[in-house]
Design an enzyme around this catalytic site. Sequence first.
Site, PDB file in Angstrom:
ATOM      1  N   CYS A   2     -10.526 -19.630  -4.609  1.00 46.77           N
ATOM      2  CA  CYS A   2     -10.121 -18.375  -5.249  1.00 46.77           C
ATOM      3  C   CYS A   2      -8.604 -18.425  -5.403  1.00 46.77           C
ATOM      4  CB  CYS A   2     -10.524 -17.174  -4.389  1.00 46.77           C
ATOM      5  SG  CYS A   2      -9.620 -15.686  -4.837  1.00 46.77           S
ATOM      6  N   CYS A  30     -11.747 -10.865  -2.386  1.00 45.47           N
ATOM      7  CA  CYS A  30     -11.789  -9.963  -3.550  1.00 45.47           C
ATOM      8  C   CYS A  30     -12.988  -9.026  -3.477  1.00 45.47           C
ATOM      9  CB  CYS A  30     -11.940 -10.733  -4.856  1.00 45.47           C
ATOM     10  SG  CYS A  30     -10.696 -11.951  -5.205  1.00 45.47           S
ATOM     11  N   LYS A  61      -0.004 -12.701   5.291  1.00 46.31           N
ATOM     12  CA  LYS A  61      -0.008 -12.866   6.740  1.00 46.31           C
ATOM     13  C   LYS A  61       0.406 -14.280   7.128  1.00 46.31           C
ATOM     14  CE  LYS A  61      -3.081  -9.872   9.248  1.00 46.31           C
ATOM     15  NZ  LYS A  61      -4.399  -9.756   9.834  1.00 46.31           N
ATOM     16  N   CYS A  65     -16.334 -14.256  -3.358  1.00 46.87           N
ATOM     17  CA  CYS A  65     -15.102 -14.298  -2.561  1.00 46.87           C
ATOM     18  C   CYS A  65     -15.030 -13.008  -1.758  1.00 46.87           C
ATOM     19  CB  CYS A  65     -13.876 -14.437  -3.456  1.00 46.87           C
ATOM     20  SG  CYS A  65     -12.340 -14.210  -2.526  1.00 46.87           S
ATOM     21  N   LYS A  72       5.009 -14.247  -2.351  1.00 46.05           N
ATOM     22  CA  LYS A  72       3.876 -13.350  -2.200  1.00 46.05           C
ATOM     23  C   LYS A  72       3.825 -12.846  -0.746  1.00 46.05           C
ATOM     24  CE  LYS A  72      -0.929 -13.224  -2.513  1.00 46.05           C
ATOM     25  NZ  LYS A  72      -2.175 -13.221  -2.789  1.00 46.05           N
ATOM     26  N   HIS A 130       0.844  -1.203   0.000  1.00 46.95           N
ATOM     27  CA  HIS A 130       0.000   0.000   0.000  1.00 46.95           C
ATOM     28  C   HIS A 130       0.880   1.255   0.000  1.00 46.95           C
ATOM     29  CE1 HIS A 130      -2.394  -3.062   2.445  1.00 46.95           C
ATOM     30  NE2 HIS A 130      -3.053  -2.959   1.299  1.00 46.95           N
TER      31      HIS A 130
HETATM   32  O1  ME8 Z   1      -8.440  -3.218  -3.491  1.00 48.09           O
HETATM   33  N1  ME8 Z   1       2.636  -4.838  -4.324  1.00 48.09           N
HETATM   34  O2  ME8 Z   1      -8.007  -2.139  -1.510  1.00 48.09           O
HETATM   35  P1  ME8 Z   1      -6.726  -2.908  -0.933  1.00 48.09           P
HETATM   36  C1  ME8 Z   1       2.275  -3.627  -4.785  1.00 48.09           C
HETATM   37  N2  ME8 Z   1     -10.454  -1.191  -1.438  1.00 48.09           N
HETATM   38  N3  ME8 Z   1       1.116  -3.031  -4.448  1.00 48.09           N
HETATM   39  C2  ME8 Z   1       0.302  -3.659  -3.611  1.00 48.09           C
HETATM   40  C3  ME8 Z   1       0.619  -4.933  -3.061  1.00 48.09           C
HETATM   41  C4  ME8 Z   1       1.861  -5.519  -3.456  1.00 48.09           C
HETATM   42  N4  ME8 Z   1       2.271  -6.712  -3.007  1.00 48.09           N
HETATM   43  N5  ME8 Z   1      -0.396  -5.300  -2.264  1.00 48.09           N
HETATM   44  C5  ME8 Z   1      -1.323  -4.295  -2.307  1.00 48.09           C
HETATM   45  C6  ME8 Z   1      -8.749  -2.455  -2.602  1.00 48.09           C
HETATM   46  N6  ME8 Z   1      -0.914  -3.310  -3.108  1.00 48.09           N
HETATM   47  C7  ME8 Z   1     -10.012  -1.614  -2.712  1.00 48.09           C
HETATM   48  C8  ME8 Z   1      -9.726  -0.448  -3.636  1.00 48.09           C
HETATM   49  S1  ME8 Z   1     -10.482   1.760  -4.960  1.00 48.09           S
HETATM   50  C9  ME8 Z   1     -11.952   2.435  -5.415  1.00 48.09           C
HETATM   51  C10 ME8 Z   1     -10.915   0.423  -3.921  1.00 48.09           C
HETATM   52  C11 ME8 Z   1      -1.611  -2.033  -3.386  1.00 48.09           C
HETATM   53  O3  ME8 Z   1      -6.584  -2.454   0.482  1.00 48.09           O
HETATM   54  C12 ME8 Z   1      -2.028  -1.913  -4.854  1.00 48.09           C
HETATM   55  O4  ME8 Z   1      -2.031  -0.543  -5.204  1.00 48.09           O
HETATM   56  O5  ME8 Z   1      -6.816  -4.357  -1.198  1.00 48.09           O
HETATM   57  C13 ME8 Z   1      -3.438  -2.463  -4.847  1.00 48.09           C
HETATM   58  O6  ME8 Z   1      -4.212  -2.033  -5.964  1.00 48.09           O
HETATM   59  C14 ME8 Z   1      -3.960  -1.916  -3.545  1.00 48.09           C
HETATM   60  O7  ME8 Z   1      -2.840  -1.986  -2.640  1.00 48.09           O
HETATM   61  C15 ME8 Z   1      -5.161  -2.712  -3.021  1.00 48.09           C
HETATM   62  O8  ME8 Z   1      -5.506  -2.264  -1.743  1.00 48.09           O
END
Ligand code: ME8
Length: 475
Positions: A145, A130, A295, A127, A292, A20
């Site tokens: 999934c 997702c 947790k 899921c 990957k 993030h």
């Molecule tokens: O999908 N490498 O939120 P989310 C790089 N709430 N970037 C990563 C990553 C990784 N290993 N893991 C996560 C959601 N990200 C929705 C979004 S928008 C209208 C709603 C980053 O908390 C990446 O930018 O699961 C990914 O798209 C985002 O965290 C997903 O955050």
Amino acid sequence: MKKYFTTPIYYVNDIPHIGHAYCTLATDTLVRYWRKKVGKENVFFLTGTDENSQKTVDAAKLAQKPIDQYLNEMAKNWRTTWEQIGIEFDDFVRTTEKRHVKKVQEIFQKIYKKGDIYKGKYTGLYCTGCETFLKESDLDLNGHCPQHKKPPQKIEEENYFFRLSHYGDRLLEIYEKNRGFLQPESRRNEIVSFIKSGLEDISISRETSEFGITLPIDGKHKVYVWFDALINYLSGLPQGEKNEFWDHSCHIIGKDITRFHCVIWPAMLLSAEISPVTEVFAHGFFTIDGQKMSKSLGNVVSPLTLSEKYGNDALRIGLLSSFEFGNDGDFSAANFDNFYRSRLAGGVGNLFNRVIVLVNKFLEGKKPKKLSIENDELRNFEQLFEEKKIKSAIDYFFSVVDSANELLNKEEPWKLAKVDIEAAKNVFAILLQKLEFLTQMAEILLPETYPEMRIMLGDEECTGEAHILFQKTDE
Ligand code: ME8
């Protein structure tokens, strides 16, 4: 010129990790580039939290906290983490805020009036990881999934549907007219062929959701989390689509959520008669030591741990220089530590310290005649930023550090000063020019070190005092 940048709004069922942080820091760095170029008031940067999802409800239960308290604590955690690592957003939107709920209901009504929403029965595999329905063909060999390694829930319920299937041609038209709508190019090709393969209507309400925004036309239903979440880009911008920033919007997202942003979202906007987003950039994912981040593997890295040990600038530039923005890559603590020691402490830090110490010693801090910075050099850097090639821009920065260090070692101005002071002055002039150039780039790439670099460079006439920019860390 206006620029509107957004990050995804993150789920609050957990605390931020460096994935993030990677996306948020990249966006903040692009924002800093544009603020410097077109002025702070011409750039708007939005981030926030996605709170109306089933996984949040589950997480609150697990934490044995009332949902409101859980949400407030978690949203605060995300917000302060971003502040602590040096993210300068203009607004932070939460999907539980009134302004957001109001906007979701307004957009829903518009799409409903257009005739693009209807009620139907849905049987599907959901899921919660997702927060979406999956098809049989999406599942792995165990029927799980593939991303979350869990079996989806079989769900049969009455839902409201959005006529996504009507928008295929108009979406393709957007892709046709605006080549830059989705970058990088490889993602664009993926989505264009997905649209061409035919779109199905999607369910946009859940009857069984315990939490979320109620449908304005049916009190028993809650708006589906993605339909709700995407609207943050309008609810978090004052006056939404009427704001002139809207026509200069750029969503920075991870590649995992491209379909939502590049198929569903533009179709929703078309249906609501709002002009589509200008640009979406989908960055890649990184693994941790080749695995990957998860947790269960226990390899989740917190951005705060890295920033406490190495500082915010190291966190920013270390993450962003690992691989080109848009590609996938890997992160390892050992590489990060090595980067800090060799590139930041040993490279930039050492260069600034040596040059300023020498100028103070041999020229009593008086700057030799000023050499102006070649416009071409700055233009190269700007060009890379306009193409969002953040890693290449960082590599360019370090190539200047290296060439300055080489010049210093080759010319040995500390020896030269004793035999030919004019020749030494020339060398110092070139070195100071390079330092000035690096400082200008550092305003974007190393924003917390930047003011210290300025102090060392002093004023028009004299250099300032030398000090260490990047402290040695404990082993
Ligand atoms: O999908 N490498 O939120 P989310 C790089 N709430 N970037 C990563 C990553 C990784 N290993 N893991 C996560 C959601 N990200 C929705 C979004 S928008 C209208 C709603 C980053 O908390 C990446 O930018 O699961 C990914 O798209 C985002 O965290 C997903 O955050």
